[in-house]
Design a protein around this motif. Structure first.
Motif, short mmCIF file in Angstrom:
data_model
loop_
_atom_site.label_atom_id
_atom_site.label_comp_id
_atom_site.label_asym_id
_atom_site.label_seq_id
_atom_site.Cartn_x
_atom_site.Cartn_y
_atom_site.Cartn_z
N SER A 104 48.14 10.61 22.15
CA SER A 104 47.83 10.16 20.80
C SER A 104 46.53 9.35 20.81
O SER A 104 46.31 8.53 21.71
N VAL A 105 45.68 9.62 19.82
CA VAL A 105 44.40 8.91 19.76
C VAL A 105 44.57 7.61 18.97
O VAL A 105 45.48 7.48 18.15
N ASP A 106 43.69 6.66 19.23
CA ASP A 106 43.81 5.34 18.61
C ASP A 106 43.47 5.37 17.12
O ASP A 106 44.00 4.57 16.35
N LYS A 107 42.54 6.26 16.74
CA LYS A 107 42.16 6.36 15.33
C LYS A 107 42.04 7.83 14.95
O LYS A 107 41.88 8.70 15.82
N LEU A 108 42.11 8.10 13.66
CA LEU A 108 42.10 9.47 13.17
C LEU A 108 40.89 10.24 13.69
O LEU A 108 39.76 9.76 13.64
N LEU A 109 41.14 11.42 14.22
CA LEU A 109 40.08 12.27 14.76
C LEU A 109 39.94 13.49 13.86
O LEU A 109 40.85 14.30 13.75
N ARG A 110 38.79 13.61 13.20
CA ARG A 110 38.57 14.70 12.26
C ARG A 110 37.97 15.90 12.99
O ARG A 110 36.96 15.77 13.69
N VAL A 111 38.59 17.06 12.81
CA VAL A 111 38.18 18.26 13.53
C VAL A 111 38.02 19.42 12.55
O VAL A 111 38.93 19.70 11.76
N GLY A 112 36.88 20.09 12.60
CA GLY A 112 36.66 21.30 11.83
C GLY A 112 36.85 22.51 12.73
O GLY A 112 36.42 22.49 13.89
N THR A 113 37.48 23.55 12.21
CA THR A 113 37.68 24.75 13.02
C THR A 113 37.45 25.99 12.17
O THR A 113 37.59 25.96 10.95
N GLY A 114 37.07 27.06 12.81
CA GLY A 114 36.84 28.33 12.14
C GLY A 114 37.00 29.46 13.12
O GLY A 114 37.09 29.26 14.32
N GLU A 135 41.16 33.47 0.15
CA GLU A 135 41.83 33.76 1.41
C GLU A 135 41.42 35.15 1.89
O GLU A 135 41.50 36.12 1.14
N LEU A 136 40.96 35.24 3.14
CA LEU A 136 40.54 36.52 3.70
C LEU A 136 41.75 37.39 4.01
O LEU A 136 42.79 36.89 4.43
N ARG A 137 41.56 38.70 3.83
CA ARG A 137 42.63 39.65 4.12
C ARG A 137 42.21 40.71 5.13
O ARG A 137 43.04 41.28 5.82
N ASP A 138 40.93 41.00 5.19
CA ASP A 138 40.46 42.05 6.10
C ASP A 138 38.94 41.96 6.16
O ASP A 138 38.33 41.17 5.45
N ARG A 139 38.35 42.80 6.98
CA ARG A 139 36.90 42.88 7.06
C ARG A 139 36.46 44.31 6.84
O ARG A 139 37.02 45.23 7.40
N SER A 140 35.43 44.46 6.03
CA SER A 140 34.89 45.80 5.85
C SER A 140 34.07 46.21 7.06
O SER A 140 33.86 47.38 7.32
N LYS A 141 33.61 45.25 7.81
CA LYS A 141 32.88 45.53 9.05
C LYS A 141 33.86 45.38 10.21
O LYS A 141 34.73 44.52 10.18
N ASP A 142 33.70 46.19 11.18
CA ASP A 142 34.62 46.16 12.32
C ASP A 142 34.17 45.13 13.34
O ASP A 142 33.84 45.46 14.49
N VAL A 143 34.19 43.88 12.94
CA VAL A 143 33.79 42.80 13.82
C VAL A 143 35.02 42.20 14.48
O VAL A 143 36.03 41.98 13.82
N ILE A 144 34.93 41.97 15.77
CA ILE A 144 36.01 41.35 16.52
C ILE A 144 35.59 39.90 16.75
O ILE A 144 34.47 39.64 17.18
N ILE A 145 36.47 38.96 16.45
CA ILE A 145 36.16 37.55 16.65
C ILE A 145 37.02 37.04 17.80
O ILE A 145 38.23 36.91 17.69
N SER A 146 36.37 36.77 18.92
CA SER A 146 37.08 36.36 20.13
C SER A 146 36.61 34.97 20.55
O SER A 146 35.46 34.77 20.90
N GLY A 147 37.51 34.01 20.47
CA GLY A 147 37.16 32.65 20.83
C GLY A 147 36.04 32.07 19.99
O GLY A 147 35.26 31.25 20.46
N GLY A 148 35.95 32.51 18.73
CA GLY A 148 34.90 32.03 17.84
C GLY A 148 33.61 32.80 17.92
O GLY A 148 32.67 32.54 17.17
#
Length: 517
Positions: free
Chosen positions: A268-278, A406-419
């Motif tokens: 547990s961290v001592d104070k709030l840690l803000r994290v953005g993810t995608g 909200e995303l549902r699919d991609r028209s391009k066949d892009v694979i997203i691996s580990g960001g």
């Protein structure tokens, strides 16, 4: 009737993120701006370093509008370049350190970069790249000491500040042109939404070469916070720095968060840690684990063409009483525009808005201050994607009644691996170089750690004894590890009546449902 106000010089200042560094150096000169290993740099020192970098570039015959490439992990040199390059009037090309030498050489040639700054840890890769002037980080530091300070004012806020290359959704990356105005406003938006301030200690887990670190290279400076460099992602080191440097925020791909939650040093961290993810929505389990440790996770959505996060999934406080599963479902949405942008739209095939019913699918489109100028030296691609006045993302999604996307699919066949984005076409072209491969198709398979990984289906010539391991090894000689297929499945490929490979059938065979970005 009131007369129209007369435009006066006192009302206008060209927007550029360089002003953030000047301001912080003026008001917080002795505050630590950059931590890079044992090196600590104050804002006063950083402004001087950036100006001397501009002078150093000028001594290398870099002129306004010229491109400067940087090949480095998250480090003080790459942070310097985000300001010093612009102060020279030049354009920053931050190179993806995960790419191969041929891929990087293409980017250097396409961008027309005349100078390459590189970290000594990447000297073997850098030595394979042909460029007019090349300086390693040790030489850079030595020459920086004696360089003359220079700062050329920005005359046009719509001029280029950076050239960022996509992952090449059609096999070749495109150069996305960032302007000073967009960089400034995106940085302001990120500082606002991430609640950055003078007490911020931001850990550089996200690579700075990704959309200029989602503009946090400028946002943290705008807040007068501290940049803490992390040259290599290591969960144990991240936990160590969280404690020793008092880290308050960072951005990272979901796979990094999984590693942090499961690491023996997790606490547990001592104070709030803000994290953005995608790259993928945070799972309920992950949200629960990190929430119990004091992490506040926010899901972001964007593309290289939108300066990184164009949308943010702001979680309303009134929903905090919901169960973790319900919270996770909400947080999995992409949300809607940040404060510098215009509300995103979901368009049908005629360009009209789909109903905000959470079920009708359309293409997500973006417009506003934080959309790029277009693709460098590619007028046709710019016309296709930007020509309607809205940037057409190629991503398919729905709009909920509360206007969250909200995303549902991609028209391009892009694979997203580990960001990281992987163009399936690029991988297919490599596999088809093998003499025994007739044709192939590469699709995404769900992966617990990486979100998605590439899997190849291939048909081979009659009598071939080509094995899965042999074809993977063949591809690995050409592609970086994250782009190399993790599996190869041999057999005939399903096709339409016109001969097009039906990739959705192959994905269904793997049991893969496309994951949101």
């Amino acid at each position: 009737m009131h007369a129209r106000p007369i435009h006066a010089p006192a009302t206008t200042e060209q927007l550029t993120p360089g002003s953030f560094l000047r301001r912080s150096a003026t008001f917080f000169p002795d505050r630590i701006a950059v931590v890079d290993g044992d090196i600590r740099i104050t804002y006063r020192q950083w402004l001087a370093r950036s100006r001397r970098l501009a002078g150093l570039l000028a001594s290398l015959d870099v002129k306004p509008g010229d491109r400067v490439a940087v090949l480095a992990p998250n480090s003080r040199m790459l942070l310097d370049a985000h300001y010093g390059t612009a102060m020279a009037g030049a354009v920053l090309v931050a190179l993806n350190t995960r790419l191969t030498a041929p891929e990087l050489q293409h980017i250097i040639e396409h961008s027309g970069a005349t100078v390459l700054l590189y970290d000594t840890s990447l000297d073997q890769l850098a030595e394979q790249l042909a460029v007019e002037f090349s300086l390693d980080s040790e030489t850079y530091e030595k020459r920086l000491i004696d360089a003359e300070e220079l700062e050329i004012p920005v005359a046009d806020e719509y001029s280029m500040i950076a050239l960022n290359y996509t992952s090449g959704t059609t096999g070749r990356p495109k150069g996305v042109m960032y302007h000073h105005r967009g960089a400034y406003l995106q940085a302001m938006a990120m500082a606002f939404h991430s609640k950055l301030d003078t007490d911020t200690a931001h850990l550089w887990v996200l690579p700075m070469f990704h959309c200029n670190g989602w503009a946090f290279t400028w946002a943290v400076t705008a807040a007068g916070g501290t940049h803490v460099c992390l040259p290599k992602v290591d969960a144990g080191r991240i936990w160590e720095l969280i404690d020793t440097e008092g880290i308050t925020s960072f951005n990272a791909a979901p796979t990094v968060l999984i590693d942090l939650a499961s690491h023996p040093a997790a606490h547990s961290v001592d104070k709030l840690l803000r994290v953005g993810t995608g790259g993928a929505p945070p799972s309920p389990t992950l949200l629960a684990q990190l929430g119990n440790l004091g992490f506040d996770i926010t899901h972001l959505y964007g593309l290289t063409e939108t300066f990184g996060p164009s949308a943010i999934c702001e979680f309303p406080s009134e929903y905090s009483s919901l169960g973790m599963e319900e919270q996770a479902r909400f947080k999995a949405r992409q949300g809607n525009c940040n404060i510098a942008g215009t509300p995103l739209r979901v368009l049908d095939e005629n360009g009209s808005d789909v109903p905000a019913d959470g079920t009708t699918t359309g293409e997500i489109a973006v417009h506003g201050n934080t959309v790029a100028l277009g693709y460098y030296l590619d007028a046709e691609a710019t016309r296709q994607s930007f020509g309607s006045g809205w940037f057409r993302t190629g991503d398919l999604g729905v709009q909920h009644p509360d206007n969250y996307i909200e995303l549902r699919d991609r028209s391009k066949d892009v694979i997203i691996s580990g960001g990281e984005n992987i163009a399936s076409v690029e991988v297919e072209q490599v596999l088809e170089r093998h003499a025994d491969v007739l044709e192939c198709a590469v699709v995404a398979e769900s992966h617990e750690r990486w979100g998605e990984v590439p899997v190849a289906y291939a048909s081979v010539v009659d009598g071939s004894r080509l094995t899965e391991q042999e074809l993977i090894a063949f591809a690995r000689k050409i592609l970086p590890g994250f782009k190399t297929p993790k599996r190869v499945i041999f057999g005939p490929l399903p096709k339409t009546g016109t001969g097009k490979i039906q990739k959705y059938i192959l994905r269904n065979r793997l049991g893969h449902n496309p994951r949101p970005n």
